[in-house]
Structures are given as C-alpha cells and as structure tokens.
Design an enzyme around this catalytic site. Structure first.
Site, PDB file in Angstrom:
ATOM      1  N   GLU A   9       7.605  38.239  54.403  1.00 18.21           N
ATOM      2  CA  GLU A   9       6.148  38.379  54.532  1.00 18.21           C
ATOM      3  C   GLU A   9       5.639  39.773  54.212  1.00 18.21           C
ATOM      4  O   GLU A   9       4.577  39.923  53.612  1.00 18.21           O
ATOM      5  CB  GLU A   9       5.679  38.026  55.959  1.00 18.21           C
ATOM      6  CG  GLU A   9       5.798  36.567  56.311  1.00 18.21           C
ATOM      7  CD  GLU A   9       7.023  36.321  57.157  1.00 18.21           C
ATOM      8  OE1 GLU A   9       6.986  35.420  57.974  1.00 18.21           O
ATOM      9  OE2 GLU A   9       8.019  37.035  56.985  1.00 18.21           O
ATOM     10  N   ASP A  82       9.530  34.548  58.584  1.00 16.50           N
ATOM     11  CA  ASP A  82       9.893  34.616  60.010  1.00 16.50           C
ATOM     12  C   ASP A  82      10.453  33.292  60.534  1.00 16.50           C
ATOM     13  O   ASP A  82      10.065  32.215  60.062  1.00 16.50           O
ATOM     14  CB  ASP A  82       8.674  35.014  60.848  1.00 16.50           C
ATOM     15  CG  ASP A  82       8.350  36.494  60.702  1.00 16.50           C
ATOM     16  OD1 ASP A  82       9.204  37.237  60.216  1.00 16.50           O
ATOM     17  OD2 ASP A  82       7.237  36.898  61.083  1.00 16.50           O
ATOM     18  N   ASP A  84       9.969  31.175  62.865  1.00 18.47           N
ATOM     19  CA  ASP A  84       9.200  30.344  63.783  1.00 18.47           C
ATOM     20  C   ASP A  84       8.366  29.367  62.962  1.00 18.47           C
ATOM     21  O   ASP A  84       8.486  29.305  61.739  1.00 18.47           O
ATOM     22  CB  ASP A  84       8.323  31.200  64.699  1.00 18.47           C
ATOM     23  CG  ASP A  84       7.385  32.126  63.917  1.00 18.47           C
ATOM     24  OD1 ASP A  84       7.264  31.959  62.692  1.00 18.47           O
ATOM     25  OD2 ASP A  84       6.787  33.029  64.533  1.00 18.47           O
ATOM     26  N   GLU A  86       5.191  29.268  62.212  1.00 16.37           N
ATOM     27  CA  GLU A  86       4.278  29.889  61.262  1.00 16.37           C
ATOM     28  C   GLU A  86       5.040  30.400  60.044  1.00 16.37           C
ATOM     29  O   GLU A  86       4.586  30.241  58.901  1.00 16.37           O
ATOM     30  CB  GLU A  86       3.518  31.028  61.940  1.00 16.37           C
ATOM     31  CG  GLU A  86       2.373  31.571  61.107  1.00 16.37           C
ATOM     32  CD  GLU A  86       1.501  32.547  61.877  1.00 16.37           C
ATOM     33  OE1 GLU A  86       0.444  32.917  61.350  1.00 16.37           O
ATOM     34  OE2 GLU A  86       1.890  32.922  62.997  1.00 16.37           O
ATOM     35  N   TYR A 314      13.743  39.555  66.765  1.00  8.53           N
ATOM     36  CA  TYR A 314      12.439  38.941  66.513  1.00  8.53           C
ATOM     37  C   TYR A 314      11.604  38.926  67.785  1.00  8.53           C
ATOM     38  O   TYR A 314      12.079  38.584  68.859  1.00  8.53           O
ATOM     39  CB  TYR A 314      12.629  37.522  65.985  1.00  8.53           C
ATOM     40  CG  TYR A 314      11.360  36.925  65.439  1.00  8.53           C
ATOM     41  CD1 TYR A 314      10.636  37.585  64.456  1.00  8.53           C
ATOM     42  CD2 TYR A 314      10.884  35.702  65.913  1.00  8.53           C
ATOM     43  CE1 TYR A 314       9.475  37.045  63.946  1.00  8.53           C
ATOM     44  CE2 TYR A 314       9.732  35.148  65.407  1.00  8.53           C
ATOM     45  CZ  TYR A 314       9.022  35.827  64.428  1.00  8.53           C
ATOM     46  OH  TYR A 314       7.865  35.284  63.935  1.00  8.53           O
ATOM     47  N   ARG A 316       8.705  37.301  68.592  1.00  9.40           N
ATOM     48  CA  ARG A 316       7.959  36.127  69.065  1.00  9.40           C
ATOM     49  C   ARG A 316       8.956  35.109  69.595  1.00  9.40           C
ATOM     50  O   ARG A 316       9.556  34.361  68.829  1.00  9.40           O
ATOM     51  CB  ARG A 316       7.113  35.525  67.940  1.00  9.40           C
ATOM     52  CG  ARG A 316       5.993  36.444  67.474  1.00  9.40           C
ATOM     53  CD  ARG A 316       5.053  35.773  66.506  1.00  9.40           C
ATOM     54  NE  ARG A 316       4.016  36.684  66.064  1.00  9.40           N
ATOM     55  CZ  ARG A 316       4.061  37.405  64.952  1.00  9.40           C
ATOM     56  NH1 ARG A 316       5.117  37.295  64.158  1.00  9.40           N
ATOM     57  NH2 ARG A 316       3.089  38.217  64.626  1.00  9.40           N
ATOM     58  N   HIS A 361      16.099  32.175  69.012  1.00  7.82           N
ATOM     59  CA  HIS A 361      17.322  31.915  69.756  1.00  7.82           C
ATOM     60  C   HIS A 361      17.563  32.904  70.875  1.00  7.82           C
ATOM     61  O   HIS A 361      18.287  32.615  71.811  1.00  7.82           O
ATOM     62  CB  HIS A 361      18.527  31.956  68.801  1.00  7.82           C
ATOM     63  CG  HIS A 361      18.528  30.832  67.821  1.00  7.82           C
ATOM     64  ND1 HIS A 361      18.230  29.548  68.166  1.00  7.82           N
ATOM     65  CD2 HIS A 361      18.807  30.801  66.494  1.00  7.82           C
ATOM     66  CE1 HIS A 361      18.325  28.759  67.088  1.00  7.82           C
ATOM     67  NE2 HIS A 361      18.666  29.514  66.072  1.00  7.82           N
TER      68      HIS A 361
END
Length: 869
Positions: A9, A82, A84, A86, A314, A316, A361
C-alpha cells in the site's frame, strides 16, 4: 527484466520490503485504495442482488498506471497488501482492474501476507503464497455496502429533518448514543451527601492514616453518616472512648493483625484497542495519532546503517497471542536486562477472549525485542520513540514474573471491646519483589487514591497506639465520568461495536461532524449531536442498539470465515430498514425532531419563549409561527447549551442590537450578531468583530474597530470609477479590476493606479465569464461590498460552495431587535466539513473531470458521508 512485481500500500513499506527481496523483485505501492463505490445513487442496487458499481479512484490512477507498466516486464505478480479484510479488498480491487485491462494473461498472481516486516517474515511469505481470499473480500464488500446503504439513506433524511451537512452511520451512531447517554446520566445525577471519619495513629514514632470501619458494633458503610450532626456525634464519641482531649492524644489498642501476600500479574501484550487506550493514558495520543505512528513503526523507519526496518508487528489486531520464537526472544531479553529471576518460570500464554480475533495472528509486539528503546533513541522522532517504548515495555513485561506485595491490616479498638465497640483500621503494603513492575505498569482511566500504600511500623496484638487526630470529612457522590478516548475505545470493544481498524475512524468522524467536542480530554455531545442521537434513537432505535451493531459485526465475521454468503446480512437488513426510512420521511415533521423546550413566557407580550434546533444551529424564539406577528429569534452564544440555558439567559440574547453611540458625522453605531458572526455597524457600513463580545463591547472599542476598518478599506481600494460601477482593488492574489460580475487580473507590468476607465472596460470584456456553479457568480458582489463597507458576512463565505455555505450558516441575517443570529463557529464548521471529506472525494473535487461529469451535489455529498464509517 524484473522477474517478480510486489504490490504493497505505501511507499515506506515498499522501500523496506525491497531491500529484503533483492534484485529479482520490484516493489511498488498502490497508495491505498484503488477503487471505490461510485459516489451516486444506485452504487449498491438492492433490487439486483446488491450489485455494486465500482470506479477507479482518480487519485490512484497514476499509481495503477505505473503498476501496469511494471507488470508488462514481470512474470509474476505478488499482492502483499495488509493482512486484514481491508488489505484483502485492496488486493482484489487491484487484481480486478488489471484483469479488466487484460494485463494478467500469462502472469502468475499470488497473494502473500506477513504480520511483521522483517527479512525472515517477508521471505517466508513470498516463498509460501496463497490465493486471494474471496471470503475476506466479500466480508469487506458486505461491510462497505451496509455502510453505504445506511449513510446514503439516513444522511439525506437528517438533512431534511434537522439540518444540512449531517451524517449517520452504522457504527458511528451507536458510539454517539453511548456518549449522549453518559451525558444524560450526568445531567440526571443528584449528588448525595455522606461523611467519613479518618484519623491518624502513631506508634514507635511513626505516623500512619486510620479509617473508621466499625461504630457501635456495626460495620460502617458509605452512607452510614449522611449529615454533619451525625458525623460530629461519632467523632466526639470515639474521641471520648479513646480518652482524647484537647490537651492530649487518645489511646487505641491493637485488636488484630492480618498479614497476607498479594500477587499482581502483568497485562497481556497490546491489541489495537489496548494500545489506543494506553497511548491515550500515558502519552496523551488520540486514536488517530496512535494508529498513524504505529503504521510508521510497522512499515519501517531508518535507524542506522541497515536502512529502513519494521520495528513492530501488524498494528490492527484483536489477538493477544505471541509466536513461540517471539516469546523466547522476549524472555531472553528480559533475563539479560533485568536478571534471570525477573522472568517467570513458566511461559505466559495469553488467550484471546473474542471469538472473532482474526484481524491478525499475533498481538502487537516488537519485531525484535533485542532492539531496545535506548537503541533507537536519537535516531527516530519523538512520537515514534515514545510509542515504540510503550509497545516494547508491554511486550517484555508480559513474560516477566509477577509482582509480590506484603500487605497488612491492623485493627485497633477505641475503648473497650464488646457489642458496642469502635474499631479503626490501618492498612499498609510493601513491594517485596517488583517483577514486571520494574519495566511496565498498566494505566487506568479514572485514578482513585490508594490508602493501602503505606509502610506500617512493627506492631503486636495488645500494643498501644496514640490517636493523634480524628476528623469528620464531608463528601458528595460523583456522577459517572465522561468518556475519554481510552474509555470510549474500551466500551466500543466490550460492546462489540466496530473492529480494530475502525475505532480511530469512529472517533474522528464524530469530531469532524461536530457531534462531540473535547473538554479536559473528555467527550461532551454538542447540541446537534444530541438532536441527531434523539432522532435516531426515537425513530431508528433498532439500528443504534448496541446489540444490533455487535450482531451485525458477528455476521460479517461469519462471512469472512466462509460460513455465510455475503448477501444474507444485506438481505436481512435492507427491507425493514428502507421501509422505516420511508415511513419516517412521510410521518415525522421537522418540528417533532427539533425537540423544542419551553423556557417560560415573555412578560411584555405573554408569548412563549422556546429553545430549539434550526437549520443553522440552536436558537431561542419568542412566539410561534402561528402568531400574527413574526416570531423573534436569537442564536445561542458559544458555550451555551440547549439543555441548560435558562429563561434569564435566553432573555439576555434579545438585547441585540445594542446602540453604543454615534460617529463624528452623526452616524449611529450599534452592535449585533449577523449570519456570519458579530459586527459593529456605523451608518450603512459594517465591521466584523473577531475577538470582541457584541454584548459588552464599549463605544471606545467600537471607534477603534471602525478606524482599523477604514484603514484596511483605504489600502484595498486602488481606484473607484463609481459612475461605471468599476473598481480597482487589492486582492489576496494581487490587484484586479471588478464590476461586480467579472474580475480581471491586472498584469504585473502595469501600474494599477494609472489604469483608465477605458483600459478597465477592455480588461473586463476580455476576462472569462464566471459560472454560477457553487455560487462563484457572487464573488464580484462580495469584492465590491468589501470596498464599500457591506456586511462582513460576505467575505466570510465568498469562496465557499453554496451548499456548504448554507449548511454552516447561522440564522438568516437581520438588523431588527432580537433577530441576532446563531453560534460564532461557522468558519471552523466549514473547515471541519472540508477536513472530514475522504481523500478520494477531495481528489475528485479538485479534478477537471469532476467539473464536467459530476452527479447531483446532494447525492454526491451523501455518498461522501456514507463512505466514512
């Protein structure tokens, strides 16, 4: 030719990953989202199986084109956004764009996910790619569709029933309800008096606090003594029992000693929620700032010769688990820095309470515990160091041994033992083994005094203790505290409202919409926030229930796990929702929504005085619309609240306009509040007041403001051809000619003072015509008005789009008595509205294409607001 193309991103993430993968990999950034729903009605079509119309975001076009060019030279595409929902959706949208361009033929497409940006993690992920997860993509699509359908249908209804520029959202509305309900609790709260008896004891020349725990054989509770007479009676009774007089201390007898050992365990490593809470408590960061800094730490920062390094995993996540390798390193680092005894004998294993902890995770932790905060001090900016220190300390502490306290409670008799006895207690505690506290201790939202944290002198049963003081103290119960960012995030998580990636957005949306404001870092709902909440709670109660929002999140989680088709939640939601929207639109009036409150009667006229919400803010009104005479209006002053304003305060608002005196030329000078703020009027001219109060400003100050205004106007007006209605003015971007309809810039090589009327006419003839779209056709009138002393209101909004100008204005201007306008917050409201627009919407607004192919403004604005949930 590069063999492989990797897409992430952000450019920072791309730089970090590039150095780990080597020359066979090219790494590019998509710069966030590349597609979104079209900003118009019908983007989600419930009548056709919730078909969704997407379009490529203009802001991302050049980045996608760069990816397309690089892909032509590569054999394989790795989508490494990422890990997730999104991130999965961004990867899928990019895949669909490239597929539509027929650029994936003969290319291998892989999806890779890693939870920390380290060499081993990145290389391992690339070595074991997977397919795109349509379950995660569909869960994100369902979420996006729900947010669109709620926002796109509720927001225009709010505009119609309350005022323009408002928004409602599936997740933000329950959060607003939470804040408003807490405020209602505070307003309804009635303090209750109670008294406590606290003393001071002395033994072995050491003093310590005492607390009365038993009086006349009965245990004392919070409301055992509820007035001063009771408390004074208790005070004198105990002093008498202990033999205390004005000249000498009383005497207590040690009745019992209770010694215990207490253990305190470390908190688990951070999740997104707990990181935001602790950063708010310890660092003063808001949720948005916390996530921005954490994103930088995750994507990589320059810390030395090794270049950019990802410092944390990560960010989030709602998981508290840790990888075995990470646990081993954390324990080794703790043993090295704090001693082997400081590490717990058993590996501490933390389990996530949430059944839907699938955002990542692992918990948030350092990618390498061996990189201590001291190692990066001076190499990264302050915010990065402070947040990294917080994450590092919490992670290391979670594997350390518990803290051990020795606690002691000593009960002492005042007088003799028996059924009518009086007992005071001294509490003490001593930290024996610090354990994890040597590194980190979790904060709390609302601190309470700990009376146990004292070291008591050695005592035995039967020992005599001096009662050196005894004092009765008055207290009052306190209302529940308002939500801070930390406590709000905690409550949202407990109720299951939103997910890790949405907490910061929820909070920022409430602030951007001016539904809440901050006071001492606590949320207070604004008047418009309360009105919106009452409207939604009364007419859309089911959709702002905490359980409904949480159940919807559970369904979306089921979609992400592949247990449910993504259209099922939409089907359950849509029909009853849209039926309720139509019913409310037809059957609920603006008057019902305005929540008018009668304050009393106007004595001269006998008419009712009410406070209510209008299109441009809260105001007080004398009379009703059914009266023969037009009602009189006055806007509330900054800081005044609809729920709290009194009749006396309301009557004060009708004292405007105030006549202060007259100028030397005999022109009357008065003050008032106009559509865009307070002003001084002299004759037919106006002077805006920025820092002065129109209710208290003096004549001398008004003269000063008029003088400054005249000086400003004189410096702005270069030439005035009054007969032709043409002026030469100094503007923000230099001198220009205007006739009130068209503007013509004066060439740099031309002296504006020497311009003739013929030259001015020619320049205006050659100037391009100004369109009326967004109200730009009124700018010329504004310029002319500024030079001639027209109301300051014109300047304040000349450059705002018409729709926004109307949405953020107070009551319509009036110079009649009592017709003063509403709050003085219009410019800040306009700025907040602009800031709240998503980046994609702002990019479209700036683009040339948006000027020729724009959907209707109302629909477009609704789509913008629906996008932020």
């Amino acid at each position: 030719m590069t063999e492989n193309l990797v897409i992430v991103e952000s450019p920072a993430k791309a730089r970090t990953i590039k150095k780990y993968l080597g020359k066979d990999f090219d790494v590019l950034a998509s710069y966030g989202h590349v597609r979104d729903l079209v900003p118009k009605e019908g983007a989600v079509d419930p009548d056709h199986s919730f078909a969704m119309q997407y379009h490529e975001l203009e802001k991302s076009a050049r980045h996608v084109d760069a990816i397309s060019r690089a892909l032509k030279k590569a054999k394989a595409l790795y989508l490494a956004t990422d890990p997730d929902r999104e991130g999965e959706a961004i990867a899928w949208h990019l895949h669909e764009i490239l597929k539509s361009r027929d650029e994936l033929k003969g290319k291998k497409v892989h999806r890779v996910a890693f939870y920390e940006i380290t060499k081993n993690a990145v290389r391992a992920a690339v070595a074991e790619p997977r397919e795109l997860s349509l379950e995660l993509v569909n869960a994100q699509q369902a979420r996006r569709a729900l947010d669109y359908l709620v926002g796109f249908n509720l927001s225009p209804l709010l505009w119609k029933k309350v005022r323009r520029g408002l928004s409602a959202g599936r997740v933000q509305s329950p959060a607003l309800r939470m804040i408003c309900e807490r405020e209602a609790e505070i307003l309804a709260f009635r303090p209750q008096e109670y008294w406590t008896l606290d003393g001071e004891g002395e033994h072995s020349q050491q003093r310590f606090p005492l607390k009365l725990i038993e009086y006349r054989g009965a245990k004392t509770e919070q409301f055992s003594f509820v007035n001063e007479s009771q408390a004074r009676e208790v005070e004198s009774t105990i002093k008498a029992a202990a033999g205390a007089t004005a000249e000498r201390a009383g005497e207590l007898t040690v009745l019992s000693i209770d010694r215990k050992q207490r253990r305190r365990n470390p908190a688990p490593p951070f999740t997104t929620s707990t990181l935001q809470q602790e950063a708010a408590r310890k660092l003063g960061f808001n949720a948005r700032r916390t996530m921005r800094v954490a994103q930088q730490l995750y994507e990589g920062v320059e810390i030395g010769a090794d270049g950019s390094v990802g410092l944390i995993t990560y960010m989030r996540t709602d998981s508290v688990s840790l990888a075995a390798e990470a646990v081993s390193e954390l324990r080794a680092v703790a043993a090295k820095l704090y001693g082997a005894d400081s590490v717990d004998k058993e590996v501490r294993v933390y389990k996530t309470k949430s059944k839907n902890a699938q955002e990542a995770h692992e918990a948030i932790r350092p990618t390498s515990a061996s990189i201590t905060p001291a190692d990066i001090e001076g190499k990264v900016e302050g915010d990065l160091l402070r947040l990294y220190s917080l994450i590092w300390k919490r992670a290391v502490a979670c594997q350390m041994s518990h803290a051990v306290f020795d606690t002691v409670a000593v009960d002492m008799l005042a007088g003799s033992d028996g059924p009518e006895r009086h007992v005071l207690r001294a509490n003490g505690s001593t930290l024996v083994t610090p354990g994890y506290i040597a590194v980190y201790q979790e904060g709390t939202d609302d601190l309470k005094t700990d009376d146990d944290d004292h070291v008591l002198p050695p005592m035995q049963e039967g020992d005599k203790v001096s009662l050196t003081a005894l004092k009765a103290e008055q207290h009052f119960t306190e209302p529940p505290p308002r939500f801070s960012e930390a406590s709000l995030v905690k409550a949202l998580e407990e109720y299951g409202i939103g997910r890790p990636s949405t907490y910061a957005t929820i909070i920022s949306t409430l602030q951007d919409r001016e539904y809440v404001e901050m006071d001492s870092r606590r949320f207070i709902p604004t008047d418009i926030g309360k009105i919106v909440n009452r409207f939604l709670t009364q007419y859309f109660h089911r959709y702002v229930e905490y359980s409904f929002t949480a159940e919807m999140e559970d369904e979306l989680d089921a979609v992400s796990r592949g247990e449910e088709d993504w259209k099922i939640p939409l089907q359950k939601f849509w029909k009853p929702f849209i039926e309720l929207v139509h019913h409310t639109d037809k059957n609920v009036t603006r008057e019902q929504v305005a929540q008018a409150r009668e304050l009393g009667k106007d004595k001269p006229s006998g008419k009712p005085i009410t406070v209510r919400m209008g299109r441009y803010g809260p105001f007080v009104q004398i009379g009703t619309k059914d009266d023969d005479e037009k009602p009189r209006f006055a806007g509330l002053r900054p800081g005044q609240k609809m729920d709290l304003i009194t009749l006396a305060e309301a009557l004060e608002l009708f004292k405007l306009p105030r006549t202060l005196g007259a100028t030397a030329e005999g022109e009357p000078i008065l003050t008032n509040v106009g559509r865009f703020g307070p002003y001084v009027k002299y004759g037919a001219k106006y002077v805006s007041m920025k820092d002065d109060d129109p209710y208290t400003v003096t004549l001398e100050r008004a003269f000063e403001l008029i003088r400054l205004k005249k000086e400003t106007d004189a410096s702005r007006l270069i030439a005035d051809f009054a007969a032709d209605g043409i002026q030469v003015l100094n503007g923000r971007y230099g001198p220009y000619v205007t006739d009130g309809k068209k503007n013509a810039k004066v060439p740099k090589d031309r002296e504006p003072k020497s311009l003739t009327i013929a030259e001015c006419r020619k320049m205006l003839e050659e100037a391009p015509a100004r369109g009326s779209r967004f109200g730009r056709g009124k700018r010329g009138a504004t310029a002319k008005a500024a030079a001639t002393g027209a109301p300051p209101a014109a300047d304040a909004t000349a450059r705002q789009p018409a729709a926004r100008r109307k949405a953020t204005s107070p009551l319509a201007p009036s110079a009649t008595a009592g017709a003063s306008a509403a709050p003085l917050r219009r410019k800040s409201a306009a700025r907040a509205s602009q800031a709240a627009r998503p980046a994609a919407a702002q990019a479209r607004a700036r683009s040339p294409a948006s000027k020729t192919k724009s959907p209707p403004r109302l629909l477009k604005a609704a789509a913008k607001r629906a996008r932020v949930k």
